[in-house]
Design an enzyme around this catalytic site. Structure first.
Site, PDB file in Angstrom:
ATOM      1  N   LYS A  43      62.858  93.865  80.993  1.00 58.94           N
ATOM      2  CA  LYS A  43      64.174  93.223  80.990  1.00 58.94           C
ATOM      3  C   LYS A  43      64.054  91.756  80.587  1.00 58.94           C
ATOM      4  O   LYS A  43      64.784  91.268  79.728  1.00 58.94           O
ATOM      5  CB  LYS A  43      64.827  93.314  82.379  1.00 58.94           C
ATOM      6  N   THR A  44      63.111  91.068  81.227  1.00 56.45           N
ATOM      7  CA  THR A  44      62.937  89.655  80.917  1.00 56.45           C
ATOM      8  C   THR A  44      62.478  89.494  79.469  1.00 56.45           C
ATOM      9  O   THR A  44      62.912  88.602  78.751  1.00 56.45           O
ATOM     10  CB  THR A  44      61.930  89.034  81.911  1.00 56.45           C
ATOM     11  N   ASP A 235      69.213  86.357  83.828  1.00 58.72           N
ATOM     12  CA  ASP A 235      68.150  87.248  84.316  1.00 58.72           C
ATOM     13  C   ASP A 235      68.355  87.473  85.816  1.00 58.72           C
ATOM     14  O   ASP A 235      68.999  86.669  86.484  1.00 58.72           O
ATOM     15  CB  ASP A 235      66.775  86.601  84.057  1.00 58.72           C
ATOM     16  N   GLU A 236      67.803  88.554  86.353  1.00 60.99           N
ATOM     17  CA  GLU A 236      67.851  88.856  87.795  1.00 60.99           C
ATOM     18  C   GLU A 236      69.293  88.835  88.313  1.00 60.99           C
ATOM     19  O   GLU A 236      69.580  88.264  89.369  1.00 60.99           O
ATOM     20  CB  GLU A 236      67.006  87.835  88.587  1.00 60.99           C
TER      21      GLU A 236
HETATM   22  P1  ATP Z   1      60.924  92.788  86.654  1.00 58.04           P
HETATM   23  O1  ATP Z   1      61.910  93.847  87.065  1.00 58.04           O
HETATM   24  O2  ATP Z   1      59.743  92.772  87.542  1.00 58.04           O
HETATM   25  O3  ATP Z   1      61.570  91.463  86.445  1.00 58.04           O
HETATM   26  P2  ATP Z   1      61.053  93.200  83.804  1.00 58.04           P
HETATM   27  O4  ATP Z   1      61.877  94.407  83.617  1.00 58.04           O
HETATM   28  O5  ATP Z   1      61.702  91.897  83.590  1.00 58.04           O
HETATM   29  O6  ATP Z   1      60.340  93.268  85.233  1.00 58.04           O
HETATM   30  P3  ATP Z   1      59.067  92.252  81.984  1.00 58.04           P
HETATM   31  O7  ATP Z   1      58.457  91.267  82.907  1.00 58.04           O
HETATM   32  O8  ATP Z   1      59.961  91.777  80.915  1.00 58.04           O
HETATM   33  O9  ATP Z   1      59.799  93.367  82.845  1.00 58.04           O
HETATM   34  O10 ATP Z   1      57.946  93.151  81.329  1.00 58.04           O
HETATM   35  C1  ATP Z   1      56.861  93.715  82.085  1.00 58.04           C
HETATM   36  C2  ATP Z   1      55.596  93.725  81.263  1.00 58.04           C
HETATM   37  O11 ATP Z   1      55.675  94.700  80.243  1.00 58.04           O
HETATM   38  C3  ATP Z   1      55.349  92.415  80.556  1.00 58.04           C
HETATM   39  O12 ATP Z   1      53.970  92.145  80.565  1.00 58.04           O
HETATM   40  C4  ATP Z   1      55.867  92.674  79.166  1.00 58.04           C
HETATM   41  O13 ATP Z   1      55.263  91.848  78.202  1.00 58.04           O
HETATM   42  C5  ATP Z   1      55.484  94.133  78.962  1.00 58.04           C
HETATM   43  N1  ATP Z   1      56.367  94.832  77.987  1.00 58.04           N
HETATM   44  C6  ATP Z   1      57.691  95.008  78.112  1.00 58.04           C
HETATM   45  N2  ATP Z   1      58.186  95.692  77.055  1.00 58.04           N
HETATM   46  C7  ATP Z   1      57.153  95.946  76.228  1.00 58.04           C
HETATM   47  C8  ATP Z   1      57.018  96.615  74.958  1.00 58.04           C
HETATM   48  N3  ATP Z   1      58.045  97.159  74.325  1.00 58.04           N
HETATM   49  N4  ATP Z   1      55.779  96.689  74.429  1.00 58.04           N
HETATM   50  C9  ATP Z   1      54.724  96.150  75.066  1.00 58.04           C
HETATM   51  N5  ATP Z   1      54.773  95.523  76.254  1.00 58.04           N
HETATM   52  C10 ATP Z   1      55.981  95.402  76.839  1.00 58.04           C
HETATM   53 MG    MG Z   2      62.048  90.255  84.897  1.00 55.11          MG
END
Ligand code: ATP
Ligand code: MG
Length: 663
Positions: A43-44, A235-236
């Site tokens: 998401k981030t 975000d969040e």
């Molecule tokens: P949270 O709910 O904990 O905030 P999030 O949904 O924001 O998590 P991110 O932190 O954006 O998730 O991503 C988690 C990890 O996965 C990061 O290391 C990110 O770089 C990696 N990632 C996300 N999408 C991809 C993708 N399409 N290809 C490769 N790596 C990815």
């Molecule tokens: Mg996040």
């Protein structure tokens, strides 16, 4: 004529670095968009890529507003954006709701009846003011009848504001035990508001309420901001409260403005601060045209960690079912559950295991120890120190909440805002023999002189004539007299007639004035001096005193530990670990009564227990490769040691999903 520059071609292949769901969200033209997805699904990352793409498409950076949960998160995202888009992201408006509110209010607070250059009261200042007011208004009751402490008043006050309810209603629903003090509390709260206005000060909650008020009541400012921001990204979003959601709605209210919010309802962990997960659920009702994106792949964790996290959260009934598939290959190990005989042994295990991992080549910065409450980290802190393993701690006393730092900052605050009561009291109470009563007398005398001077000089935000002249005729109580002249002379020295000192120079001067006090008050005087020097080193880029003071106040919201060793292990509360990730995660103190907390258990409030479980889920989903879950069967060694059965969150996990490690 308008001349359009072509977007900078960086040759960045978005489609290759994102999955189709993420790519669709990054490139959408929808005016309102919601990305709702589980932990670690990117998401981030989606928000970051979207900002980079907007820049590449030629959107001016100052027309993008990125709201994040910490200032640090915003900084990291913007660095990433700069790397992706190959251009400066410096002018993007990014940060917490509080920091953005501060930025806007700096320009317009006079419209709400404030003087230019208001100061920000942080939690500690607020408590100091509540303590003084309790003395004044609760008098004898305060001593005899367990009158609520400053922290409790502060909590009640803040919860009411952040849930958009009256304090009376909040008192009845959340603080019923304080019922009999309602009248006195009312007086204290009224006086609190008056005092803040008189001191030309806002607390953190005021930043939000005032921004909202500004947007609601001042059409020209609203129109200006709505015209400025073309893209608002949050975000969040699951942890926004009613004030924040309303602010988002207004800032993104322009005809041309697009709004994208991302979040995960299963990670909503701030209801105790008024966050309401319903805002994310109701997003599509508020914006019927909203496009909804779901990401169903987890990129962070190995499958065994994802499985155990999914199993943990499945015990919550109130949640939206989400499918989350692992993108990664199978990891080498199952999550480990470690019962330790007691807290010290648990800490020894953590230290020894970290030592092994680091010897095997895992960097310290890829390892985190997470816990529910700051004090749970004590044993681990000691054990790591004993084993010479460097760590940084993001819970606990933050840099700017330390007394000696606040002592120094108080001088600067008073210099910039002579009506700042909290700062004034803090300074004079460092004079020997000056107690509460003398401080009050002094303050009243000071305030009337300062106020008269400022009224006579409406163009000045602070006193520009020498303090020794302006306050020459002020009546000074006997107890304060020996130090009064020196104090005024010092204030004079802080703004010499012919030059304006930089924040760093000011800090340095104040440090000299305060030397005797610091030496007498703090046993670790040397270390504290280092802290003060660090203050100037960390914030030396602040342009002027007001900018410096805003930074100081807002930073105390965030983690600002100076990192001694860049490769050190992180110790953090789970709340502060939100959104972050590490290769190896230890979650400690997983005993029933510790986590979930015994107060939550006693309240037998299912909603509160579910929030604890979401917190547990947040902890588990921080891990990429290895996860260790431990608890001490006994906490403590002496007569007050507590027996802890394993947490209900541990016993609910299917045993096939983890391996039991016996020490
Ligand atoms: P949270 O709910 O904990 O905030 P999030 O949904 O924001 O998590 P991110 O932190 O954006 O998730 O991503 C988690 C990890 O996965 C990061 O290391 C990110 O770089 C990696 N990632 C996300 N999408 C991809 C993708 N399409 N290809 C490769 N790596 C990815
Ligand atoms: Mg996040």
């Amino acid at each position: 004529m308008n001349y359009t520059l072509r977007p900078t071609a960086t040759g960045h292949d978005y489609a290759a670095e994102l999955n189709p769901e993420q790519y669709a969200a990054v490139t959408t033209d929808a005016r309102h968009a919601l990305v709702i997805a589980g932990a670690g699904s990117g998401k981030t990352r989606t928000l970051t890529y979207r900002v980079a793409r907007l820049l590449e498409c030629g959107v001016a950076p100052w027309r993008i507003l990125l709201l994040t949960f910490t200032n640090k998160a915003a900084r990291e995202m913007l660095e990433r954006v700069a790397a992706l888009a190959g251009m400066g992201a410096g002018q993007i408006w990014g940060g917490t709701f509080h920091s953005v509110a501060n930025r806007i209010l700096r320009l317009h607070a006079t419209r709400l009846g404030y003087q230019p250059g208001f100061t920000i009261l942080d939690g500690d200042d607020q408590r100091a003011l509540f303590r003084a007011l309790t003395k004044q208004f609760a008098g004898k009751t305060a001593k005899s009848e367990r009158f609520p402490k400053a922290e409790v008043l502060q909590g009640l006050h803040s919860l009411a504001i952040n849930t958009g309810r009256s304090w009376q209603l909040t008192l009845r629903t959340d603080y019923a035990q304080l019922d009999k003090h309602e009248e006195a509390i009312g007086k204290i709260f009224d006086a609190y508001h008056t005092r803040k206005m008189e001191s030309n000060a806002m607390d953190f909650d005021d930043l939000l309420t005032n921004l909202l008020k500004l947007l609601q009541e001042h059409e020209d400012i609203r129109a200006d901001l709505q015209g400025r921001f073309l893209h608002v990204l949050v975000d969040e979003y699951q942890d926004t409260n009613i004030l924040q959601a309303s602010i988002v709605g207004l800032l993104a209210g322009g005809q041309q403005t697009s709004l994208m919010v991302v979040g995960d309802d299963a990670q909503s962990i701030y209801s105790w601060r008024g966050a309401d997960v319903d805002h994310i659920f109701r997003f599509s009702d508020t914006y019927p045209d909203a496009e909804v994106f779901k990401i169903e792949t987890n990129y962070r964790s190995v499958p065994s960690i994802l499985e155990i996290s999914n199993a943990a959260i499945s015990n919550n009934t109130r949640q939206f079912a989400k499918v989350l598939r692992p993108a990664r290959d199978n990891g080498r190990m199952k999550p480990a559950v470690i019962p330790a005989p007691d807290n010290r042994t648990e800490a020894r295990f953590i230290a020894q295991r970290i030592d092994e991992l680091m010897a095997a080549g895992i960097a310290g910065k890829d390892i985190a120890v997470l816990y529910r409450a700051h004090f749970h980290s004590m044993d681990v802190q000691m054990e790591l120190t004993r084993n010479h393993i460097p760590y940084r701690i993001t819970s606990g006393l933050r840099f700017f909440e330390q007394a000696h730092i606040k002592d120094v900052v108080a001088w600067l605050r008073l210099l910039s805002n002579p009506r700042d009561e909290v700062a004034f009291r803090r300074i004079v109470s460092t004079f020997p023999r000056v107690g509460e009563a003398t401080a009050t007398k002094l303050w009243q005398a000071w305030y009337s002189v300062a106020d008269a001077w400022l009224t006579a000089h409406p163009d000045s935000a602070c006193i520009t004539a020498p303090h020794s002249e302006v306050f020459a005729k002020m009546t000074v109580p006997a107890a304060a007299r020996p130090h009064w002249g020196g104090f005024l002379a010092s204030m004079d020295a802080l703004h010499p007639a012919d030059q304006v000192l930089t924040p760093a120079e000011l800090v340095h001067k104040v440090q000299n004035f305060m030397d005797a006090h610091l030496r007498a008050s703090y046993e670790n005087y040397e270390e504290r001096l280092e802290d003060i020097s660090q203050l100037t080193r960390s914030l030396s880029d602040a342009a002027d005193l007001d900018a410096f003071l805003s930074q100081v106040a807002l930073l105390s919201e965030d983690d600002t530990q100076t990192e001694v060793d860049p490769d050190c292990v992180t110790l953090s509360t789970i709340h502060q670990a939100k959104g972050l990730e590490w290769k190896v995660v230890f979650v400690i103190f997983l005993g029933e009564g510790l986590f979930p907390h015994y107060r939550v258990i006693q309240s037998s409030d299912p909603v509160a227990v579910e929030e604890e479980l979401r917190l547990f889920y947040v902890a588990l989903t921080r891990a990429e490769d290895q996860l260790y879950l431990s608890y001490p069967r006994y906490n403590g060694h002496s007569y007050d040691s507590q027996f802890c059965p394993p947490s209900r969150f541990l016993t609910a996990l299917p045993p096939e999903l983890y391996e039991l490690w016996n020490l």
